[in-house]
Design a protein around this motif. Structure first.
Motif, short mmCIF file in Angstrom:
data_model
loop_
_atom_site.label_atom_id
_atom_site.label_comp_id
_atom_site.label_asym_id
_atom_site.label_seq_id
_atom_site.Cartn_x
_atom_site.Cartn_y
_atom_site.Cartn_z
N VAL A 177 0.92 -1.18 0.08
CA VAL A 177 0.15 -0.09 -0.03
C VAL A 177 0.98 1.40 0.16
O VAL A 177 1.81 1.31 0.80
N VAL A 178 0.70 2.14 -0.76
CA VAL A 178 1.13 3.45 -1.19
C VAL A 178 0.44 4.64 -0.84
O VAL A 178 -0.63 4.31 -1.24
N THR A 179 0.98 5.65 -0.19
CA THR A 179 0.24 6.97 -0.15
C THR A 179 0.67 7.99 -1.11
O THR A 179 1.98 8.18 -1.24
N LEU A 180 -0.18 8.60 -2.03
CA LEU A 180 -0.01 9.74 -3.10
C LEU A 180 -0.33 10.94 -2.41
O LEU A 180 -1.25 11.10 -2.10
N THR A 219 -4.51 13.40 -0.26
CA THR A 219 -3.87 12.25 -0.52
C THR A 219 -4.87 11.45 -0.86
O THR A 219 -5.87 11.44 -0.88
N TYR A 220 -4.14 10.39 -1.75
CA TYR A 220 -4.95 8.91 -1.94
C TYR A 220 -4.13 7.99 -1.63
O TYR A 220 -2.83 8.13 -1.57
N VAL A 221 -4.71 6.55 -1.49
CA VAL A 221 -4.15 5.54 -0.88
C VAL A 221 -4.34 4.66 -2.17
O VAL A 221 -5.46 4.31 -2.55
N TYR A 237 -7.41 13.92 -9.49
CA TYR A 237 -8.26 15.08 -9.08
C TYR A 237 -7.77 15.56 -7.64
O TYR A 237 -7.84 14.64 -6.73
N ASP A 238 -7.58 16.86 -7.38
CA ASP A 238 -7.19 17.22 -6.04
C ASP A 238 -8.49 18.44 -5.76
O ASP A 238 -8.55 19.34 -6.38
N ALA A 298 -0.41 16.51 -10.26
CA ALA A 298 0.30 15.07 -10.32
C ALA A 298 0.50 14.93 -8.80
O ALA A 298 0.47 15.61 -7.85
N PHE A 299 0.26 13.62 -8.53
CA PHE A 299 0.33 13.00 -7.04
C PHE A 299 1.39 12.21 -7.03
O PHE A 299 1.56 11.39 -7.67
#
Length: 54
Positions: free
Chosen positions: A9-12, A21-23, A40-41, A49-50
């Protein structure tokens, strides 16, 4: 059964500086470098870009 370490699992985090953030999960075998996705922010109100955090 335990989960494989090949797909962690990574956090963006947003590069716009809003703190959004996105996971997600990624395959380390195919993508050993840091992941960068355009998503989308909602705080900035646009796509940015994330970048993967470590």
């Amino acid at each position: 059964m335990a989960r494989s370490t090949a797909r962690p699992v990574v956090t963006l985090r947003s590069t716009a500086g809003t703190g959004a953030t996105y996971v997600t999960r990624k395959n380390r075998g195919n993508d050993p470098d840091r992941l960068v996705l355009r998503k989308y922010d909602p705080l900035a109100g646009r796509h940015v870009a994330f970048r993967e955090e470590r």
